[in-house]
Design a protein around this motif. Sequence first.
Motif, PDB file in Angstrom:
ATOM      1  N   PHE A 250     -24.038 -21.536   4.067  1.00 27.68           N
ATOM      2  CA  PHE A 250     -24.123 -20.881   2.758  1.00 27.68           C
ATOM      3  C   PHE A 250     -24.111 -19.356   2.922  1.00 27.68           C
ATOM      4  CE2 PHE A 250     -24.294 -24.703   0.521  1.00 27.68           C
ATOM      5  CZ  PHE A 250     -25.098 -25.596   1.243  1.00 27.68           C
ATOM      6  N   GLY A 251     -24.610 -18.889   4.050  1.00 27.46           N
ATOM      7  CA  GLY A 251     -24.661 -17.450   4.289  1.00 27.46           C
ATOM      8  C   GLY A 251     -23.280 -16.823   4.287  1.00 27.46           C
ATOM      9  N   VAL A 252     -22.305 -17.574   4.802  1.00 24.47           N
ATOM     10  CA  VAL A 252     -20.933 -17.049   4.861  1.00 24.47           C
ATOM     11  C   VAL A 252     -20.388 -16.820   3.450  1.00 24.47           C
ATOM     12  CG1 VAL A 252     -18.580 -17.704   5.500  1.00 24.47           C
ATOM     13  CG2 VAL A 252     -20.442 -18.039   7.119  1.00 24.47           C
ATOM     14  N   ILE A 253     -20.700 -17.720   2.548  1.00 24.36           N
ATOM     15  CA  ILE A 253     -20.238 -17.572   1.158  1.00 24.36           C
ATOM     16  C   ILE A 253     -20.946 -16.370   0.518  1.00 24.36           C
ATOM     17  CG2 ILE A 253     -20.161 -18.699  -1.102  1.00 24.36           C
ATOM     18  CD1 ILE A 253     -20.102 -21.401   0.531  1.00 24.36           C
ATOM     19  N   GLU A 254     -22.225 -16.233   0.806  1.00 21.33           N
ATOM     20  CA  GLU A 254     -22.988 -15.099   0.289  1.00 21.33           C
ATOM     21  C   GLU A 254     -22.367 -13.786   0.757  1.00 21.33           C
ATOM     22  OE1 GLU A 254     -27.321 -13.156   1.211  1.00 21.33           O
ATOM     23  OE2 GLU A 254     -27.227 -15.366   1.217  1.00 21.33           O
ATOM     24  N   LEU A 255     -21.942 -13.754   2.026  1.00 22.95           N
ATOM     25  CA  LEU A 255     -21.319 -12.539   2.580  1.00 22.95           C
ATOM     26  C   LEU A 255     -20.041 -12.197   1.828  1.00 22.95           C
ATOM     27  CD1 LEU A 255     -21.535 -12.813   6.488  1.00 22.95           C
ATOM     28  CD2 LEU A 255     -22.635 -11.125   4.992  1.00 22.95           C
ATOM     29  N   ARG A 256     -19.231 -13.231   1.587  1.00 22.56           N
ATOM     30  CA  ARG A 256     -17.960 -13.037   0.889  1.00 22.56           C
ATOM     31  C   ARG A 256     -18.211 -12.450  -0.496  1.00 22.56           C
ATOM     32  NH1 ARG A 256     -12.155 -14.110   1.012  1.00 22.56           N
ATOM     33  NH2 ARG A 256     -11.557 -13.485  -1.070  1.00 22.56           N
ATOM     34  N   LEU A 257     -19.192 -13.014  -1.194  1.00 19.90           N
ATOM     35  CA  LEU A 257     -19.498 -12.546  -2.556  1.00 19.90           C
ATOM     36  C   LEU A 257     -20.020 -11.116  -2.512  1.00 19.90           C
ATOM     37  CD1 LEU A 257     -21.143 -15.808  -3.973  1.00 19.90           C
ATOM     38  CD2 LEU A 257     -18.846 -14.891  -4.473  1.00 19.90           C
ATOM     39  N   LYS A 258     -20.882 -10.797  -1.571  1.00 18.69           N
ATOM     40  CA  LYS A 258     -21.415  -9.427  -1.453  1.00 18.69           C
ATOM     41  C   LYS A 258     -20.259  -8.454  -1.250  1.00 18.69           C
ATOM     42  CE  LYS A 258     -26.058  -9.838   0.622  1.00 18.69           C
ATOM     43  NZ  LYS A 258     -26.703  -9.818   1.958  1.00 18.69           N
ATOM     44  N   TRP A 259     -19.309  -8.850  -0.399  1.00 19.70           N
ATOM     45  CA  TRP A 259     -18.163  -7.979  -0.116  1.00 19.70           C
ATOM     46  C   TRP A 259     -17.297  -7.811  -1.359  1.00 19.70           C
ATOM     47  CZ3 TRP A 259     -16.089  -4.339   2.528  1.00 19.70           C
ATOM     48  CH2 TRP A 259     -14.690  -4.184   2.596  1.00 19.70           C
ATOM     49  N   MET A 260     -17.044  -8.961  -2.041  1.00 19.90           N
ATOM     50  CA  MET A 260     -16.172  -8.913  -3.229  1.00 19.90           C
ATOM     51  C   MET A 260     -16.764  -7.998  -4.310  1.00 19.90           C
ATOM     52  SD  MET A 260     -14.987 -12.854  -3.595  1.00 19.90           S
ATOM     53  CE  MET A 260     -14.824 -12.785  -5.384  1.00 19.90           C
TER      54      MET A 260
END
Length: 242
Positions: free
Chosen positions: A227-237
């Motif tokens: 789930f952390g990877v998805i969180e990272l993507r969203l933070k970046w977006m």
Amino acid sequence: MNTRIVIIPTYNEIENIEAMVRKVMSLQPAIDLLVVDDNSPDGTAALVKKLQPEYGEQLHLMERAGKNGLGTAYIAGFHWCLERNYEYICEMDCDFSHNPDDLPRLIANCEKGADATIGSRYVGGVVNVVNWPMGRVLLSYYASKYVRIITGLKASDATAGFICYHRKVLENVGIDRIHFKGYAFQIEMKFRTFRKGYKLEEIPIIFTDRTLGTSKMSTSIIREALFGVIELRLKWMFGKLF
Ligand SMILES: Nc1nc2c(ncn2[C@@H]2O[C@H](COP(=O)(O)OP(=O)(O)O)[C@@H](O)[C@H]2O)c(=O)[nH]1
Ligand SMILES: [Mg+2]
């Protein structure tokens, strides 16, 4: 003063720590060592203290109150190294899965100009892993694929824990904003390094499954990464990463 150091986080590594300390202390040119121990019940820290008189200013120990995850151990270690002007700061496990003889190669690649160098198990799609159960190989290999697809990170080994950073990376990627404890910490460090535009390179290493002691890997560490990877993507977006 030495400009090169390796940080080794430890939790219950009594079977490995003495051999690991002696091995790192034998490397030429010399590399300093900071052990970050989370109050290991097996006495790992006490053994490091016993060895310190033999190695003087080259062997350091940070003792933390309790088990608080590999990620926070590294962030505490990074700050300790940055305060003492180390230039090349490496990460390595204590169980000889990473071969200490590869440390000088990681540092040399950074001295040649890379801002960070990953000791990679999967450079060029070749799997350089020995004695790891097939389940762990597949989990690790496809975890990196998953990370690349979701985040766009250009690294064949996104969860690698064997890496050398030049201090400017650790000073500028926002290490104190990382709250992950396990593999997700390793993914986020590389993702921040990559997204900040630093030169992140990989060299091939051979990873050998530990023979002494037990792995601290757990399902919560896997879930955190998933789930952390998805969180990272969203933070970046949404421009919230830095
Ligand atoms: N300080 C600290 N070290 C840890 C913690 N969890 C794991 N480690 C250390 O991190 C390194 C990698 O852990 P390991 O169990 O080998 O993970 P694996 O290789 O993924 O199975 C080893 O040196 C462990 O002793 C922790 O909570 N705190
Ligand atoms: Mg291990």
